[in-house]
Design a protein around this motif. Structure first.
Motif, PDB file in Angstrom:
ATOM      1  N   ASP A  34       0.825  -1.204   0.000  1.00 28.43           N
ATOM      2  CA  ASP A  34       0.000   0.000   0.000  1.00 28.43           C
ATOM      3  C   ASP A  34       0.868   1.266   0.000  1.00 28.43           C
ATOM      4  O   ASP A  34       1.960   1.284   0.569  1.00 28.43           O
ATOM      5  CB  ASP A  34      -0.886   0.031   1.246  1.00 28.43           C
ATOM      6  N   PHE A  35       0.363   2.321  -0.642  1.00 27.48           N
ATOM      7  CA  PHE A  35       0.977   3.658  -0.622  1.00 27.48           C
ATOM      8  C   PHE A  35       2.414   3.663  -1.168  1.00 27.48           C
ATOM      9  O   PHE A  35       3.252   4.450  -0.738  1.00 27.48           O
ATOM     10  CB  PHE A  35       0.966   4.237   0.799  1.00 27.48           C
ATOM     11  N   VAL A  36       2.701   2.797  -2.108  1.00 24.44           N
ATOM     12  CA  VAL A  36       4.024   2.749  -2.739  1.00 24.44           C
ATOM     13  C   VAL A  36       4.066   3.741  -3.901  1.00 24.44           C
ATOM     14  O   VAL A  36       3.091   3.889  -4.642  1.00 24.44           O
ATOM     15  CB  VAL A  36       4.340   1.320  -3.229  1.00 24.44           C
ATOM     16  N   ILE A  37       5.222   4.425  -4.071  1.00 29.71           N
ATOM     17  CA  ILE A  37       5.444   5.316  -5.210  1.00 29.71           C
ATOM     18  C   ILE A  37       6.629   4.779  -6.006  1.00 29.71           C
ATOM     19  O   ILE A  37       7.716   4.574  -5.457  1.00 29.71           O
ATOM     20  CB  ILE A  37       5.730   6.758  -4.757  1.00 29.71           C
ATOM     21  N   ILE A  38       6.408   4.534  -7.295  1.00 29.19           N
ATOM     22  CA  ILE A  38       7.469   4.047  -8.181  1.00 29.19           C
ATOM     23  C   ILE A  38       7.702   5.113  -9.242  1.00 29.19           C
ATOM     24  O   ILE A  38       6.835   5.400 -10.063  1.00 29.19           O
ATOM     25  CB  ILE A  38       7.100   2.696  -8.811  1.00 29.19           C
ATOM     26  N   LYS A  39       8.895   5.709  -9.212  1.00 27.10           N
ATOM     27  CA  LYS A  39       9.199   6.873 -10.030  1.00 27.10           C
ATOM     28  C   LYS A  39       9.557   6.497 -11.472  1.00 27.10           C
ATOM     29  O   LYS A  39       9.847   5.348 -11.792  1.00 27.10           O
ATOM     30  CB  LYS A  39      10.347   7.659  -9.398  1.00 27.10           C
ATOM     31  N   ILE A  55       9.336   4.235  -1.488  1.00 26.48           N
ATOM     32  CA  ILE A  55       9.545   5.069  -2.675  1.00 26.48           C
ATOM     33  C   ILE A  55      10.714   4.491  -3.464  1.00 26.48           C
ATOM     34  O   ILE A  55      11.811   4.320  -2.926  1.00 26.48           O
ATOM     35  CB  ILE A  55       9.831   6.532  -2.299  1.00 26.48           C
ATOM     36  N   LEU A  56      10.482   4.208  -4.727  1.00 30.57           N
ATOM     37  CA  LEU A  56      11.506   3.633  -5.593  1.00 30.57           C
ATOM     38  C   LEU A  56      11.830   4.602  -6.727  1.00 30.57           C
ATOM     39  O   LEU A  56      10.928   5.081  -7.417  1.00 30.57           O
ATOM     40  CB  LEU A  56      11.017   2.303  -6.174  1.00 30.57           C
ATOM     41  N   LYS A  93      17.354   6.988  -7.705  1.00 32.87           N
ATOM     42  CA  LYS A  93      17.746   6.798  -9.104  1.00 32.87           C
ATOM     43  C   LYS A  93      19.237   6.493  -9.201  1.00 32.87           C
ATOM     44  O   LYS A  93      20.018   6.836  -8.322  1.00 32.87           O
ATOM     45  CB  LYS A  93      17.465   8.069  -9.910  1.00 32.87           C
ATOM     46  N   GLY A  94      19.618   5.879 -10.334  1.00 33.00           N
ATOM     47  CA  GLY A  94      21.025   5.652 -10.601  1.00 33.00           C
ATOM     48  C   GLY A  94      21.625   4.493  -9.833  1.00 33.00           C
ATOM     49  O   GLY A  94      22.835   4.285  -9.876  1.00 33.00           O
ATOM     50  N   THR A  95      20.791   3.734  -9.145  1.00 35.27           N
ATOM     51  CA  THR A  95      21.255   2.630  -8.301  1.00 35.27           C
ATOM     52  C   THR A  95      20.850   1.301  -8.916  1.00 35.27           C
ATOM     53  O   THR A  95      19.830   1.200  -9.598  1.00 35.27           O
ATOM     54  CB  THR A  95      20.704   2.813  -6.875  1.00 35.27           C
ATOM     55  N   ILE A  96      21.677   0.268  -8.668  1.00 37.36           N
ATOM     56  CA  ILE A  96      21.410  -1.081  -9.171  1.00 37.36           C
ATOM     57  C   ILE A  96      21.351  -2.037  -7.981  1.00 37.36           C
ATOM     58  O   ILE A  96      22.319  -2.143  -7.217  1.00 37.36           O
ATOM     59  CB  ILE A  96      22.499  -1.535 -10.156  1.00 37.36           C
TER      60      ILE A  96
END
Length: 232
Positions: A34-39, A55-56, A93-96
């Protein structure tokens, strides 16, 4: 809210009030809380579990007093297969994140970080930017992993450890360098590693030690400042 350009594999389970932005790609058998944000542009593999309120793909921010300007051209966050991400976690961002990684609740992983296969990032761990973490590494609850750090394969870091990369504490213009922890080394609870030091292969840092100098391979150090105890 799900953007029209987002794509999904089969058997994706989604919780309440999820926001998925443009060009996100999600694999098969993914569970989203629930309430997840995927950019924008985030890529998620197969068999991934994402906890509530996470948040991803967050973009970094800065003010004029920070030593490093924000990079504008970061690649999207990439998450491999069989990754488990806890609740209230933020990945930039920019992470693996490679296959089989476990990330605990309340963790934060900044931009330009690589986390190797089957590593464990514990609850409330902070990993700063431009850091590489190898395969099957364990970083336990509440540890602070500074920017510009290298942690090789099979390293163990106990709870509440602290690392730093700025020996002059914000004074002057110079290259920052975090500690380097070589393959198979172990760092005990509440240890502190100062900027640029090297912990050798299979070395052991005792609980509460303050490490101010390099530690050779297979050596055990304890105390403040850390001194040699014995060899393995």
């Amino acid at each position: 809210m799900i953007h029209d350009t987002a794509s999904f594999g089969s058997d994706v389970k989604m919780g309440k009030y999820v926001k998925i932005e443009e060009n996100v790609r999600i694999g098969n058998n993914v569970t989203i809380g629930d309430f997840v944000i995927i950019k924008q542009g985030t890529e998620i593999g197969n068999n991934v579990i994402i906890g509530d309120l996470t948040i991803l793909g967050k973009a970094p921010a800065a003010n004029s007093n920070m030593a490093r300007p924000v990079e504008k051209s970061l690649s999207p966050l990439s998450i491999g297969d069989q990754v488990v991400i806890g609740c209230n976690t933020v990945l930039y961002k920019g992470t693996i994140i490679h296959q089989g990684v476990f990330i605990g609740d309340l963790a934060s992983i900044r931009e330009k970080v690589i986390v190797g296969e089957e590593s464990i990032i514990g609850r409330n761990v902070i990993v700063e930017m431009n850091t590489t973490i190898g395969k099957q590494v364990t970083i336990q609850t509440g540890s602070y992993i500074t920017a510009d750090m290298l942690i090789e394969d099979h390293v163990f870091i106990g709870p509440c450890c602290s690392t730093s990369n700025d020996k002059y504490m914000g004074e002057g213009n110079y290259r920052h360098q975090g500690p380097i922890i070589k393959q198979g080394a172990k760092v005990g609870n509440n240890a502190t590693l100062l900027p640029g030091i090297i912990i050798g292969k299979q070395a052991v840092v005792g609980a509460g030690a303050v490490v101010t100098k390099n530690v050779p391979d297979n050596q055990v150090v304890v105390g403040n400042p850390a001194k040699r105890l014995t060899t393995n």
